[in-house]
Enzyme design. Structure first.
Site, mmCIF file in Angstrom:
data_model
loop_
_atom_site.group_PDB
_atom_site.id
_atom_site.type_symbol
_atom_site.label_atom_id
_atom_site.label_comp_id
_atom_site.label_asym_id
_atom_site.label_seq_id
_atom_site.Cartn_x
_atom_site.Cartn_y
_atom_site.Cartn_z
ATOM 1 N N THR A 123 61.487 95.611 65.300
ATOM 2 C CA THR A 123 61.428 94.287 64.671
ATOM 3 C C THR A 123 60.704 94.358 63.324
ATOM 4 O OG1 THR A 123 59.484 93.769 66.008
ATOM 5 C CG2 THR A 123 61.600 92.956 66.814
ATOM 6 N N GLY B 257 52.528 82.869 55.572
ATOM 7 C CA GLY B 257 51.519 83.809 55.098
ATOM 8 C C GLY B 257 51.535 85.115 55.880
ATOM 9 N N GLU C 298 56.265 89.153 54.809
ATOM 10 C CA GLU C 298 56.835 88.850 53.504
ATOM 11 C C GLU C 298 56.716 90.011 52.523
ATOM 12 O OE1 GLU C 298 56.201 84.408 52.639
ATOM 13 O OE2 GLU C 298 54.630 84.899 54.057
ATOM 14 N N ASN D 62 55.867 96.732 66.875
ATOM 15 C CA ASN D 62 57.222 97.064 67.313
ATOM 16 C C ASN D 62 57.998 97.584 66.103
ATOM 17 O OD1 ASN D 62 60.048 96.878 67.806
ATOM 18 N ND2 ASN D 62 59.720 95.355 69.415
HETATM 19 MO MO1 MOS Z 1 55.921 82.098 53.916
HETATM 20 S S1 MOS Z 1 56.529 81.391 52.045
HETATM 21 O O1 MOS Z 1 54.214 81.996 53.699
HETATM 22 O O2 MOS Z 1 56.567 80.885 54.965
#
Ligand code: MOS
Length: 719
Positions: free
Chosen positions: A615, A507, A686, A612
């Site tokens: 990254t 998440g 994500e 950062n």
């Molecule tokens: Mo991600 S699919 O919430 O590991």
């Protein structure tokens, strides 16, 4: 105070990883460890009529062959943290291809693999439907998954805001169309692996997991022992992307086998077993209806998503969630339905929900822009939501307007000629498309500890996992900033249930949650040191070490924590929370061989404070590569006759290679979110995988005039 936060520090664990010093789960080799190999079902549905293990038992080096005849009967686990509710080897029923039917335990890995091939199963096969579109075509019931109470307690399957029918009637231009996304697999570089042993009634696990605490809960529940008697360690993770978020049968089997044989057992899944053992991203069929006035103001938005689930679980992929919160439509209706197929249960995969949903919503917005002859960026600006359209709450922070404008500027969008097929480069048609990225903000409570060591360095401790994103790098930055210490003098120990408890690494929640707990611990340590010093806190490691010596102390520790309150995702009582971005794509489609190639991606994100930039950028461009895969390559095709995924390997499942990845540019707007977390950050992990797919599809339309509504794109559709 140093400027540790916001500096592009190199990965703290880079040298360990490139020199092979980093220890992954499968590297663990406790004394006397045995190797285990799974034998799995070749059919998708039916019953085992015979399971002959005698040849396997006689094979060299084999210690034990376990089947449903000798597995303990496990109690029903709660899900999550169990990835699916079907516990392994409990009876002779087969409910999916790839279901474990035997576990061979042998002295060496080769012996275990060899003997697993000798397990002879006979089946009474029953008809199976493995593709949910076949079930849809056959009129299968659409279920709203009433059993999924755990999930429904924090996200609803159906929502209605305003009067959808009135909004539809008020619209002067309408788009109503269906989009499809494919089944996909996570394909982490590191296959799932578990090493288990028992010390009396205590269970020790080294496990490739995104959530050591989740594994601990599942194991305690499976074996009926208190949580404290399960110790789970994950020092390094070779990717997870969601498939290691929950606990799956192989982990339980390894622990059960270790108990039965009384020795440590190591079980490493094969690449093919990775395709059936821990979930996949379900395909989706999304219908999106939009209505708008001639000047491009939405009057109604409806997004319906149908995805497959297994016959035994109610997994729901919330692909329409993005449509609840992105545009300021007066009427928004969303629906999620599932259809059952004879497969294992799906699971989240980077990026769940919006990663799929953006394909439907953002391609439909592009179709609406074309229908209205309004520039796609302009259409989105006209419908920009100043408050969360689902409940009217203000956002904790939202700089999406800036993302659109900066992204357009950097990409050169003003030079776009709107007519499809009107831009060329030699023998290629060139297309420019764009889409919005958005992701729900998950906020997990976390604890952390900061300890001043005798040499003046600081040790951070938090049970969180390093999934590869840079946790070991950024947590010291956050603590160094709070303490005014050099980053190099702060390190973190993590991935262990004996350390302070955190949430799982999913998440996109780790920086925000664990980072806030780390900051709290560091600030409390600073306050303790100031008190010891009788004034100001020591201004660096040397002064701190002197202070310890003066006070006759070896160490000083402080515990920190952060709790975002009862709401796990998307909001506090006062604010809506999400991360946003604008993605711009350029594709080239050769006139003779119409294989679309992405030649440029430019994204600008609004994600709160960036701890950062190095990254963080790495996260975003990694996500953008996933987006290229979603748009053009990735699909786990099904063999409908055999009821199995067709290609359980990386030669049959296409992922972007270097030649598929062009220049990637990812930027962040300058932002500090005062409400989402004490460190000013929201989650970014994500977000990069959202919006890229639809931006590429929209660019293909712009290049060719062909509206493709299914990913991955099949070049033959462009012939
Ligand atoms: Mo991600 S699919 O919430 O590991």
């Amino acid at each position: 105070m140093s400027s540790a936060i916001g500096s592009p520090h190199d990965r703290a664990d880079g040298p360990a990883k490139v020199t092979g010093a980093a220890r992954y789960t499968a590297d663990a080799a406790p004394p006397g460890a045995l190797h285990a190999a799974l034998a799995t079902s070749r059919i998708a549905c039916g019953r085992l009529t015979a399971l002959d293990t005698s040849a396997a038992e006689r094979a060299a080096g084999v210690v034990r062959v376990l089947t449903h005849r000798d597995m303990p009967r496990f109690p029903k686990l709660t899900a999550p943290p169990a990835g699916h509710s079907l516990l392994p080897m409990q009876d002779d029923r087969i409910r999916y291809e790839g279901q474990p039917i035997a576990l061979v335990v042998a002295e060496s890995l080769e012996q275990a693999i060899d003997a697993a091939r000798l397990v002879a199963a006979t089946y009474a096969a029953e008809p199976a439907t493995v593709d949910f579109r076949d079930r849809l075509a056959g009129g299968a019931p659409l279920e709203s998954a009433p059993g999924l109470e755990e999930v429904k307690s924090f996200v609803e399957s159906d929502t209605d805001v305003g009067d959808y029918r009135a909004g539809l009637a008020a619209g002067e231009v309408r788009v109503d169309t269906t989009y499809r996304t494919a089944d996909r697999h996570h394909n982490a570089m590191e296959p799932s692996a578990t090493v288990a042993w028992w010390e009396g009634d205590r269970l020790e696990l080294r496990d490739a997991t995104q959530w050591v605490w989740g594994v601990r809960m599942a194991m305690a529940s499976a074996f009926g022992i208190p949580h404290e008697r399960v110790h789970v360690v994950n020092e390094f993770l070779g990717g997870g992307f969601g498939c290691k978020g929950w606990t799956w049968p192989h982990q339980i089997l390894a622990a059960a086998a270790a108990r039965i044989v009384g020795r440590p057992v190591k079980l490493v899944l094969t690449r093919a077993q990775d395709y059936t053992s821990h979930g996949y991203q379900p395909a989706s069929e999304q219908r999106v209806a939009l209505a708008a006035t001639r000047d491009g103001r939405l009057t109604a938005l409806r997004h319906t998503s149908v995805t497959p689930t297994s016959t035994f679980d109610d997994f729901m992929e919330f692909a329409a969630v993005m449509s609840r919160g992105l545009y300021a439509s007066p009427a928004i209706q969303t629906r999620h339905r599932v259809v059952r197929v004879q497969r294992s249960t799906p699971t989240p995969m980077r990026a769940p929900w919006e990663g799929l949903g953006a394909v439907g919503l953002e391609c439909a917005m592009d179709e609406l822009a074309c229908a209205l002859s309004i520039d796609p960026v302009e259409l989105r600006l006209r419908n920009h939501a100043e408050r969360d359209p689902s409940d009217g709450k203000p956002y904790s922070s939202k700089k999406l307007r800036e993302c659109y404008l900066e992204g357009a500027e950097r990409f050169g969008w003003s030079r776009r000629s709107p007519e499809p097929g009107s831009m060329r480069d030699g023998g290629c048609r060139v297309g420019w498309g764009m889409a919005t990225a958005m992701m729900t903000t998950f906020r997990n409570a976390a604890a952390a500890r900061a300890t001043l060591e005798p040499d003046g360095s600081v040790l951070l401790e938090a049970g969180t996992q390093e999934i590869g994103t840079g946790v070991r790098t950024i947590m010291p930055q956050i603590a160094a900033e709070a303490l005014g210490f050099p980053v190099e003098r702060v390190r973190i120990e993590l991935g262990d249930t004996s350390l302070p408890e955190t949430g799982g690494t999913f998440g996109s929640s780790t920086t925000m949650g664990v980072g806030s707990a780390v900051q709290d611990a560091a600030l409390k340590l600073r306050a303790k040191l100031a008190e010891l010093a009788g004034g100001a806190a020591p201004d660096g490691p040397e002064a701190a070490a002197q202070l310890l010596r003066r006070r006759g102390l070896a160490r000083v520790s402080a515990d920190g924590r952060w709790s975002p309150g009862p709401r796990l995702l998307g909001a506090s009582d006062e604010h809506a929370m999400a991360v946003f971005g604008a993605v711009f794509a350029e594709v080239r489609v050769d006139e003779l061989i119409p294989i679309p190639r992405v030649s440029r991606l430019v994204s600008v994100y609004s994600a709160g404070r960036i701890i950062n930039p190095k990254t963080a950028r790495s996260q975003m461009i990694g996500g953008m590569v996933w987006g290229i895969g979603q748009a053009l390559l990735e699909e786990s095709a099904m063999d409908r006759e055999l009821g199995r995924f067709l290609s359980k390997n990386l030669s049959g499942y296409l992922v972007p290679a270097n030649a598929d990845v062009p220049s990637l540019e990812a930027y962040f707007v300058d932002e500090v979110d005062r409400y989402a977390s004490p460190i000013g950050a929201r989650g970014i992990g994500e977000l990069g995988a959202v919006g890229v797919g639809p931006a590429i599809l929209n660019a293909i339309h712009h290049a060719t005039g062909r509206r493709l509504r299914e990913v991955p794109v099949r070049p033959e559709l462009l012939l």
